[in-house]
Design a protein around this motif. Structure first.
Motif, PDB file in Angstrom:
ATOM      1  N   ASN A   1       6.432  21.948  39.726  1.00  0.00           N
ATOM      2  CA  ASN A   1       5.543  22.269  40.844  1.00  0.00           C
ATOM      3  C   ASN A   1       6.317  22.323  42.165  1.00  0.00           C
ATOM      4  O   ASN A   1       5.998  23.119  43.040  1.00  0.00           O
ATOM      5  N   GLU A   2       7.369  21.500  42.309  1.00  0.00           N
ATOM      6  CA  GLU A   2       8.183  21.540  43.530  1.00  0.00           C
ATOM      7  C   GLU A   2       9.041  22.802  43.586  1.00  0.00           C
ATOM      8  O   GLU A   2       9.197  23.405  44.647  1.00  0.00           O
ATOM      9  N   VAL A   3       9.587  23.200  42.453  1.00  0.00           N
ATOM     10  CA  VAL A   3      10.383  24.433  42.403  1.00  0.00           C
ATOM     11  C   VAL A   3       9.476  25.633  42.665  1.00  0.00           C
ATOM     12  O   VAL A   3       9.822  26.519  43.447  1.00  0.00           O
ATOM     13  N   ASP A   4       8.303  25.656  42.048  1.00  0.00           N
ATOM     14  CA  ASP A   4       7.349  26.748  42.271  1.00  0.00           C
ATOM     15  C   ASP A   4       6.944  26.827  43.739  1.00  0.00           C
ATOM     16  O   ASP A   4       6.859  27.922  44.305  1.00  0.00           O
ATOM     17  N   ALA A   5       6.693  25.675  44.366  1.00  0.00           N
ATOM     18  CA  ALA A   5       6.312  25.650  45.784  1.00  0.00           C
ATOM     19  C   ALA A   5       7.448  26.170  46.650  1.00  0.00           C
ATOM     20  O   ALA A   5       7.209  26.912  47.617  1.00  0.00           O
ATOM     21  N   TRP A   6       8.689  25.820  46.313  1.00  0.00           N
ATOM     22  CA  TRP A   6       9.853  26.298  47.061  1.00  0.00           C
ATOM     23  C   TRP A   6       9.943  27.813  46.956  1.00  0.00           C
ATOM     24  O   TRP A   6      10.171  28.499  47.953  1.00  0.00           O
TER      25      TRP A   6
ATOM     26  N   MET B   1      20.610  21.628  48.045  1.00  0.00           N
ATOM     27  CA  MET B   1      20.122  20.245  47.958  1.00  0.00           C
ATOM     28  C   MET B   1      20.859  19.371  48.965  1.00  0.00           C
ATOM     29  O   MET B   1      20.229  18.566  49.662  1.00  0.00           O
ATOM     30  N   ARG B   2      22.186  19.511  49.041  1.00  0.00           N
ATOM     31  CA  ARG B   2      22.976  18.723  50.001  1.00  0.00           C
ATOM     32  C   ARG B   2      22.533  18.997  51.435  1.00  0.00           C
ATOM     33  O   ARG B   2      22.531  18.104  52.271  1.00  0.00           O
ATOM     34  N   ASP B   3      22.158  20.248  51.710  1.00  0.00           N
ATOM     35  CA  ASP B   3      21.729  20.635  53.047  1.00  0.00           C
ATOM     36  C   ASP B   3      20.247  20.352  53.304  1.00  0.00           C
ATOM     37  O   ASP B   3      19.748  20.669  54.383  1.00  0.00           O
ATOM     38  N   GLY B   4      19.543  19.823  52.309  1.00  0.00           N
ATOM     39  CA  GLY B   4      18.122  19.526  52.466  1.00  0.00           C
ATOM     40  C   GLY B   4      17.229  20.747  52.402  1.00  0.00           C
ATOM     41  O   GLY B   4      16.093  20.718  52.856  1.00  0.00           O
ATOM     42  N   LYS B   5      17.732  21.833  51.807  1.00  0.00           N
ATOM     43  CA  LYS B   5      16.983  23.092  51.735  1.00  0.00           C
ATOM     44  C   LYS B   5      16.352  23.343  50.374  1.00  0.00           C
ATOM     45  O   LYS B   5      15.725  24.386  50.171  1.00  0.00           O
ATOM     46  N   PHE B   6      16.533  22.424  49.440  1.00  0.00           N
ATOM     47  CA  PHE B   6      15.982  22.594  48.093  1.00  0.00           C
ATOM     48  C   PHE B   6      15.534  21.232  47.587  1.00  0.00           C
ATOM     49  O   PHE B   6      16.160  20.224  47.903  1.00  0.00           O
TER      50      PHE B   6
END
Length: 60
Positions: free
Chosen positions: A41-46, A21-26
């Motif tokens: 839905n955002e976690v599933d898309a990731w 999250m800090r790195d903008g990757k999640f």
């Protein structure tokens, strides 16, 4: 989704999720009062994006 559900869905531990999250990757969570939750839905898309961008075994 609470952090425990995010960890279970992704297979990664809490420190890794927060680092990404800090790195903008999640995806970042939504704060609701004192708690935070991730939209499923955002976690599933990731997860789907990670699967589709991963090179398949045996395919080149």
């Amino acid at each position: 989704m609470p952090i425990n559900a995010v960890c279970e869905a992704t297979g990664y531990k809490k420190p890794t999720i927060y680092e990404w999250m800090r790195d903008g990757k999640f995806p970042r969570p939504i704060k609701n009062g004192r708690s935070v939750r991730w939209p499923s839905n955002e976690v599933d898309a990731w997860i789907k994006e990670r699967i589709t961008s991963c090179p398949r075994s045996g395919q080149q």
